[in-house]
Design an enzyme around this catalytic site. Structure first.
Site, PDB file in Angstrom:
ATOM      1  CG  ASN A 119      -4.542 -10.009 -10.260  1.00 13.87           C
ATOM      2  OD1 ASN A 119      -5.600 -10.542 -10.586  1.00 13.87           O
ATOM      3  ND2 ASN A 119      -4.483  -8.855  -9.598  1.00 13.87           N
ATOM      4  NE  ARG A 129      -0.773   0.958  -1.033  1.00 14.56           N
ATOM      5  CZ  ARG A 129      -1.059   0.281  -2.138  1.00 14.56           C
ATOM      6  NH1 ARG A 129      -0.135  -0.500  -2.693  1.00 14.56           N
ATOM      7  NH2 ARG A 129      -2.235   0.331  -2.702  1.00 14.56           N
ATOM      8  CG  ASP A 179       2.640   0.887  -5.130  1.00 15.25           C
ATOM      9  OD1 ASP A 179       3.511   1.224  -5.954  1.00 15.25           O
ATOM     10  OD2 ASP A 179       2.061  -0.224  -5.145  1.00 15.25           O
ATOM     11  CD  GLU A 208       3.868  -4.594  -6.820  1.00 15.90           C
ATOM     12  OE1 GLU A 208       3.825  -4.246  -5.638  1.00 15.90           O
ATOM     13  OE2 GLU A 208       2.959  -4.362  -7.624  1.00 15.90           O
ATOM     14  CD  GLU A 240       1.166  -4.858  -0.590  1.00 14.40           C
ATOM     15  OE1 GLU A 240       1.989  -5.508  -1.259  1.00 14.40           O
ATOM     16  OE2 GLU A 240       0.360  -4.055  -1.084  1.00 14.40           O
TER      17      GLU A 240
HETATM   18  O1  KDG Z   1      -1.861  -7.807  -9.336  1.00 14.72           O
HETATM   19  C1  KDG Z   1      -1.293  -6.543  -9.214  1.00 14.72           C
HETATM   20  C2  KDG Z   1      -1.336  -6.095  -7.777  1.00 14.72           C
HETATM   21  O2  KDG Z   1      -0.852  -7.098  -6.928  1.00 14.72           O
HETATM   22  C3  KDG Z   1      -0.535  -4.841  -7.569  1.00 14.72           C
HETATM   23  O3  KDG Z   1      -1.056  -3.827  -8.369  1.00 14.72           O
HETATM   24  C4  KDG Z   1      -0.585  -4.452  -6.109  1.00 14.72           C
HETATM   25  O4  KDG Z   1       1.156  -2.849  -6.429  1.00 14.72           O
HETATM   26  C5  KDG Z   1       0.515  -3.564  -5.696  1.00 14.72           C
HETATM   27  C6  KDG Z   1       0.847  -3.558  -4.272  1.00 14.72           C
HETATM   28  O5  KDG Z   1       1.814  -2.883  -3.920  1.00 14.72           O
HETATM   29  O6  KDG Z   1       0.173  -4.228  -3.507  1.00 14.72           O
HETATM   30 MG    MG Z   2       2.958  -2.191  -5.495  1.00 17.22          MG
END
Ligand code: KDG
Ligand code: MG
Length: 402
Positions: free
Chosen positions: A37, A147, A210, A262, A339
């Site tokens: 991304n 979440r 998050d 991640e 997720e």
């Molecule tokens: O590209 C970045 C996103 O995938 C991220 O910010 C999403 O932190 C994220 C999540 O937990 O889905």
């Molecule tokens: Mg995240």
């Protein structure tokens, strides 16, 4: 069965995706997600300029050897650009092997350890009561895990809170959006959300949050402690995840479970987190952590230490990645949670797939291979649009972790 072509397809059905399609001399094809991304074309260049010439003519059946060749055979290893490229090749080769065998990929991984994959959805709101109401909507749709994110008053663009209702898409067309962050304001506000969510909806479901890499270790420890009464499923990325020793300090102060991973792309970057039992869930994904072959290795290590999977699944991970994740999640013994942010109908039309959502779970389809494809004609209707992830600054203008 030899590889005769590697097509790299960039498409933007509402957001950007990079996909490869490996073609073989037996007519069987396989797909892999290579989306990074905000930096998509860096992976495209690595794939087309560096990996494609190495793949033409190779035996498509030698998945492990190909992985070793692309990873160990390269002097410059790891990193967010090369690993999604290797991941895409690996994923496509598993797809091909499954199709050749006439079996879904999870059968090749040892068969199903479970019938369905528990997912968590994303509730959000610009104020506590909005997020609380959104959590209720997820529960009404059958989700067992949610979440919760809420905007911090006075801060622009809080992570996880979008302007268009259901979906939070942080990448924006053009140069990076700049957002303002203040840790004291966040720490003063966030616990109120979880108190209210539990007061209104009770404790009969999993609650997640998050932090998105924003805190120092001691700040994260204090947040974990403050949230203990709300029995969180996890707090995610409390600190930047490349600083593995930070998690020891968090662990010493709180029993709130911790998830990270991640942005981690190799086993070497989470080895210590796992073997020292500093985390409870490892969020590495098929696309960012070197494909099915390497993710499986990370999860095998994690299993030894009681760490469960919790793979990243935001919408920038394409339906190809999600399909692959469903197969891995179905097979591994130490699955934790997945997720899940549904893709738009526009995206789903470009990536027809057989997995499906049902009552808070993802269900694998029975198709041979991954059960997902890319419709190249539909993809061609959505040209690439350069986009960036945001940059965060403190109120004094200095750059902070986004
Ligand atoms: O590209 C970045 C996103 O995938 C991220 O910010 C999403 O932190 C994220 C999540 O937990 O889905
Ligand atoms: Mg995240």
């Amino acid at each position: 069965m030899n590889i005769t072509d590697v097509r790299v397809i960039v498409t933007s059905p509402g957001r950007n995706f990079v996909t490869i399609k490996i073609v073989t001399d037996e007519g069987i094809t396989g797909v892999g997600d290579a989306t990074l991304n905000g930096s998509e074309l860096a992976v495209v260049a690595y794939l087309t300029e560096h990996l494609r010439p190495l793949l033409l003519g190779r035996d498509a059946g030698r998945i492990e050897e190909t992985w070793q060749y692309l990873y160990r055979g390269a002097y410059w290893r790891r990193g967010p650009v090369t690993m999604p490229a290797i991941a895409a090749v690996d994923t496509a080769l598993w797809d091909i092997k499954g199709k050749a065998a006439g079996m879904p990929v999870y059968q090749l991984l040892g068969g199903a350890s479970r019938e369905r994959i528990m997912v968590y959805g994303h509730a959000q709101g610009t104020a506590v009561e909005e997020t609380v109401a959104d959590v209720g909507r997820f529960l009404a749709r059958g989700y067992r895990a949610v979440r919760a994110q809420v905007a911090v008053p006075g801060l622009s663009g809080t992570y996880g809170v979008g302007s268009d209702g259901d979906r939070y898409e942080p990448a924006s067309i053009g140069l990076p959006e700049e957002t303002v962050w203040s840790t004291p304001e966040y720490l003063a506000h966030a616990p109120e959300l979880f108190a209210e969510v539990r007061r209104v909806h009770g404790y009969g479901f999993h609650l997640l949050h998050d932090v998105h890499h924003r805190l120092s270790p001691i700040e994260a420890a204090s947040l974990g402690k403050a949230l203990e009464p709300y029995r969180m499923f996890w707090i995610e990325d409390p600190t930047p995840s490349e600083d593995q020793s930070a998690f020891r300090l968090i662990r010493q102060h709180t029993t709130t479970p911790v998830a990270t991973g991640e942005i981690i792309n190799s086993i070497f970057d989470c080895q210590w987190l796992i073997t020292e039992r500093l985390i409870d869930y490892i969020r590495t994904s098929v696309v960012h952590a070197g494909g099915i072959t390497h993710l499986r290795r990370i999860l095998a290590l994690a299993e030894l230490y009681g760490v469960r999977s919790g793979s990243h699944g935001a919408t920038d991970l394409s339906p190809v990645c999600l399909a692959a994740a469903v197969h891995v999640n179905t097979a591994v013994p130490n699955f934790g949670i997945q997720e899940y942010m549904p893709h738009t109908p526009e995206t789903d039309a470009v990536f027809p797939h057989s997995y499906r959502f049902d009552n808070g779970h993802l269900m694998p389809g029975g198709d041979p291979g991954l059960g997902v494809d890319i419709d190249e004609d539909a993809a061609a209707e959505h040209p690439y649009e350069p986009a960036y992830l945001p940059v965060a600054r403190l109120r004094d203008g200095s750059v902070h972790d986004w």
